[in-house]
Design a protein around this motif. Structure first.
Motif, short mmCIF file in Angstrom:
data_model
loop_
_atom_site.label_atom_id
_atom_site.label_comp_id
_atom_site.label_asym_id
_atom_site.label_seq_id
_atom_site.Cartn_x
_atom_site.Cartn_y
_atom_site.Cartn_z
N ILE A 384 0.86 -1.19 0.00
CA ILE A 384 0.00 0.00 0.00
C ILE A 384 0.89 1.23 0.00
CG2 ILE A 384 -1.76 1.28 1.25
CD1 ILE A 384 -2.71 -1.33 2.44
N THR A 385 0.75 2.05 -1.01
CA THR A 385 1.47 3.31 -1.08
C THR A 385 0.46 4.44 -0.94
OG1 THR A 385 1.32 3.25 -3.50
CG2 THR A 385 3.35 2.42 -2.48
N PRO A 416 1.05 7.08 -6.11
CA PRO A 416 0.59 6.24 -4.99
C PRO A 416 -0.77 5.62 -5.29
CG PRO A 416 0.18 8.54 -4.50
CD PRO A 416 0.93 8.51 -5.82
N ARG A 417 -1.05 4.53 -4.62
CA ARG A 417 -2.36 3.90 -4.80
C ARG A 417 -3.46 4.70 -4.13
NH1 ARG A 417 -1.93 -2.23 -3.03
NH2 ARG A 417 -3.98 -2.25 -4.04
N VAL A 418 -3.11 5.41 -3.06
CA VAL A 418 -4.11 6.20 -2.32
C VAL A 418 -3.52 7.59 -2.07
CG1 VAL A 418 -5.52 6.38 -0.24
CG2 VAL A 418 -5.01 4.13 -1.19
N LEU A 649 3.61 7.23 2.80
CA LEU A 649 3.45 6.01 3.59
C LEU A 649 3.56 4.80 2.69
CD1 LEU A 649 2.61 4.43 6.20
CD2 LEU A 649 0.22 4.82 5.49
N LEU A 650 4.36 3.83 3.12
CA LEU A 650 4.51 2.55 2.43
C LEU A 650 4.26 1.44 3.43
CD1 LEU A 650 5.40 0.68 0.05
CD2 LEU A 650 7.74 0.96 0.92
N VAL A 651 3.24 0.62 3.20
CA VAL A 651 2.93 -0.52 4.05
C VAL A 651 3.19 -1.78 3.25
CG1 VAL A 651 1.19 -1.67 5.47
CG2 VAL A 651 1.17 0.83 5.26
N SER A 669 5.61 -2.29 12.19
CA SER A 669 6.93 -2.83 11.90
C SER A 669 7.17 -3.01 10.41
CB SER A 669 7.11 -4.17 12.62
OG SER A 669 6.18 -5.12 12.12
N ARG A 670 6.14 -2.98 9.60
CA ARG A 670 6.30 -3.14 8.15
C ARG A 670 5.83 -1.89 7.39
NH1 ARG A 670 1.17 -5.38 6.39
NH2 ARG A 670 -0.06 -6.10 8.18
N SER A 671 5.88 -0.76 8.07
CA SER A 671 5.48 0.51 7.47
C SER A 671 6.68 1.46 7.44
CB SER A 671 4.34 1.17 8.24
OG SER A 671 3.19 0.36 8.24
N LYS A 672 6.85 2.09 6.32
CA LYS A 672 7.89 3.11 6.15
C LYS A 672 7.21 4.45 5.93
CE LYS A 672 12.01 4.25 3.40
NZ LYS A 672 12.90 3.80 2.30
N VAL A 673 7.53 5.41 6.80
CA VAL A 673 6.88 6.72 6.76
C VAL A 673 7.95 7.78 6.53
CG1 VAL A 673 5.34 8.33 7.92
CG2 VAL A 673 5.15 5.88 8.38
N THR A 674 7.76 8.58 5.50
CA THR A 674 8.70 9.65 5.16
C THR A 674 7.98 10.99 5.23
OG1 THR A 674 9.87 8.14 3.67
CG2 THR A 674 10.36 10.48 3.47
#
Length: 678
Positions: A384-385, A416-418, A649-651, A669-674
């Motif tokens: 999910i982006t 992004p998808r959303v 956000l990248l999940v 733990s599997r999310s990257k937030v910039t």
């Protein structure tokens, strides 16, 4: 009137008012002010008398040293006079062009370039004094204006298209900003992005990536919200009372099961035994909470809403605010003061929403693409982006909406998808809107500047990209009430159903990730009302503590009474404000500094169907199971006249089922937030 005659008239007027003029230079400057501000000699002396009295001067002399302050006083007086000028019985706010027209006695035919305008003033100035730069004199009369659009048949500007910044317009402070699109912080920077995202911008691979269609993200709304067009602000005192009473009773029931003890709602009864009392925090006075002003108000049903003073000397660490529902363990030997030994401020929540028995996994759900049902081919979930931003979407010195344009341009590159856009979009606190210096309706501004840009983005990116829109109580064109209904669907050109209109607040699911979002700045409100205590030598993250209150209190707005100006309607869909489960991601835009925090909150899944699931003699482990929630404050896209921040956000997908793991990893733990600057 000749120049000398004009000065003599001023001298006579000052003399009649018992003022002494210092020299002829003072008279010359006063004569210039009369011409510039279109004043008679008697009017200027009358203004001087008001200025003299306000400043409490006592020498009775008109001197050169005091004239600059008198000039500023005249400018302020002129601004107020022009603002209150009545035309045909209606009040109108004059702009800089109106001032020029009044002073030059020339009709306003078209927009005159600044250079030609200043030149024309020099030629048309009587007495040789109009070479003064009128724009500088009246710069305080109006805010900067947006470019004019062609006039309609009734003299009003046309609303056929958005009023965009033209090439001839000067560079704004936002356009001249530095550090564009720089990274401020990265959460979980060690996570690798998908291989298809690792391309160099503006290369052949990047062009090919943009040509690939975006896979639509399945979105499901989980929480109710008020309907569009509902009646609001008709709540009664009884509605507010029932809302608070319900919160206290729900807290007491959950606390009785989790603590396995008897809970009472009356703490004003004298007793020598240790008791557990549930009530809401109140302040004994009009100021902020402190150690001496904390009261505990019980349930009206069990104790008539009696209040008792709390003695917090034995509590080493706490965080309290008005309206907070807490459990207090302690003794009340006198009946007038409850000596607390422990405070419980968190209600156990469900770890995740209950899934339907017949619900298909996200990888098998059907999506709508080009009007036909197409089943996903891949059996593995896609990451999910999401790109999220919160308003205002334009600088406070214009209505060009440059930050929104730059954000959508960045979204076209990132694909992004959303795309999550949180209001306000037409901010009522914008200087030009607050002062009435716009020539369009608020709905027209939203249509021209926001809707059109979003629709163009959807058409360009493709029907796979989705846009989520959350309103704000600061929106001038929308109902200012909390909880807030979504925007009206009519007016959106959305043939592929890419735009989802959410309420404020909302809980929704994207694929298998649950998100909660509200545009109400609850963090700032709690920050100004919270009373906290930290033991000596210990540390406490304030932002984490404030954000945890939202889930711990099971409410998007647990503060009561709300600050002045907050339109809280407790009778309007009270379920919309409730947080019945811990979301995976909590989005709380705020004026405070942007951040990404992990909240660890107690959860008891066995409480989902009540206390009947507990066997005799079984006790619940206290705080043994903690559920992690990722809280994000993306900040504001615009800060004053410059740029703010937004968030990427990248999940990554949950691969535990493919790897044979029993416990799936949390979303945090599997999310990257910039967090980036616009």
């Amino acid at each position: 009137m000749a120049r000398n005659a004009f000065e003599e008239a001023l001298r006579e007027e000052f003399s009649e008012a018992n003022f002494v003029v210092e020299d002829d230079d003072v008279l010359e400057q006063c004569a210039s002010m009369c011409v510039v501000y279109a004043l008679k000699a008697s009017d200027l002396v009358s203004s001087w008398e008001v200025f003299y009295l306000n400043r409490q001067l006592n020498d009775g002399k008109v001197s050169t040293a005091i004239l600059p302050k008198f000039k500023a006083f005249l400018q302020e007086e002129q601004r107020e006079a022009l603002r209150s000028k009545s035309i045909d019985g209606l009040h109108s706010f004059s702009k800089i062009d109106d001032v020029d027209m009044l002073l030059n006695d020339e009709p306003e035919l078209q927009e005159t370039p600044p250079a030609l305008r200043s030149a024309s003033k020099c030629h048309s100035s009587p007495l040789g004094i109009r070479n003064v730069k009128l724009e500088a004199e009246f710069a305080v009369l109006a805010c900067p204006k947006t470019p004019k659009t062609p006039a309609g048949p009734f003299g009003k500007s046309s609303s056929e298209g958005p009023r965009r910044k033209t090439e001839d317009s000067p560079l704004t402070p936002f356009a001249r900003r530095l550090s564009k699109c720089t990274v401020q912080s990265i959460f979980n920077a060690e996570l690798d992005e998908p291989s298809e995202e690792k391309v160099v911008p503006d290369t052949e691979d990047d062009v090919l990536r943009r040509l690939r269609p975006v896979e639509r993200c399945h979105t499901e709304i989980l929480s109710p919200f008020p309907k569009v067009g509902c009646r609001f602000m008709h709540d009664r005192l009884e509605d507010r009372f029932l809302s608070i009473e319900k919160r206290i009773k729900k807290f007491a029931d959950a606390l009785a099961v989790s603590e396995r003890c008897k809970v009472t709602c009356n703490g004003a009864v004298a007793t020598q035994e240790q008791i557990m009392v549930v009530g809401r925090i109140c302040c004994d006075g009009e100021g902020h909470l402190n150690d001496k002003s904390v009261l505990l108000e019980g349930s009206v049903e069990f104790c008539g809403g009696q209040r008792v003073r709390l003695d917090l000397r034995n509590i080493p660490q706490l965080s309290l605010f008005p309206g907070q529902v807490v459990g207090v363990e302690g003794k009340n030997p006198s009946g007038h003061c409850l000596v607390a030994s422990r405070i419980i401020d968190a209600i156990p929540c469900l770890a995740s929403p209950e899934a339907s028995e017949h619900q298909e996994p996200a990888s098998k759900r059907r999506v709508l693409s080009q009007g036909e049902d197409v089943e996903m081919v891949s059996g593995i979930q896609q990451p999910i982006t999401m790109l999220m931003a919160a308003g205002p979407y334009t600088a406070n010195d214009n209505l060009f909406y440059e930050p929104l344009s730059d954000l959508l341009a960045h979204a076209r590159r990132k694909r992004p998808r959303v795309l999550l856009l949180v209001g306000p979009f037409v901010d009522c606190d914008h200087p030009m809107i607050r002062d009435g210096l716009v020539d369009r309706t608020y709905e027209q501004i939203f249509q021209d500047e926001v809707k059109t840009r979003i629709e163009e983005y959807c058409q360009e990116v493709g029907d796979g990209a989705g846009v989520l829109i959350v309103p704000s109580t600061r929106d001038s064109h929308h109902d200012s009430v909390f909880p807030q209904p979504p925007y009206k669907r009519r007016g959106f050109d959305d043939p592929d159903k890419q735009i989802t209109l959410l309420g404020n607040p909302s809980i929704f699911r994207c694929e298998d990730v649950t998100l909660g979002c509200t545009s109400m700045d609850i963090l700032r409100h709690l920050s100004s009302e919270e009373m906290s205590r930290v033991p000596a030598g210990a540390t406490s993250d304030r932002m984490t503590r404030l954000a945890s209150h939202v889930i711990a209190q099971r409410s998007f707005y647990p503060l009561f009474p709300p600050p002045q100006g907050t339109c809280l309607d407790l009778s309007l869909t009270p379920e919309a404000v409730s947080v019945n489960q811990i979301p995976d991601i909590l989005i709380l835009p705020s004026d405070l500094a942007p951040f990404v925090k992990v909240l660890a909150l107690p959860s008891y899944p066995q409480l989902a169907s009540g206390a009947e699931e507990l066997e005799a003699g079984e006790s619940l482990p206290r705080n043994e199971q903690l559920t992690k929630c990722l809280c994000i404050n993306p900040g504001r896209l615009t800060k004053g006249s410059s740029g703010g921040t937004f968030t990427e956000l990248l999940v990554l997908p949950d691969t535990s089922s493919y790897e044979g793991c029993t416990a799936p990893p949390p979303v945090s733990s599997r999310s990257k937030v910039t967090i980036k600057r616009i």
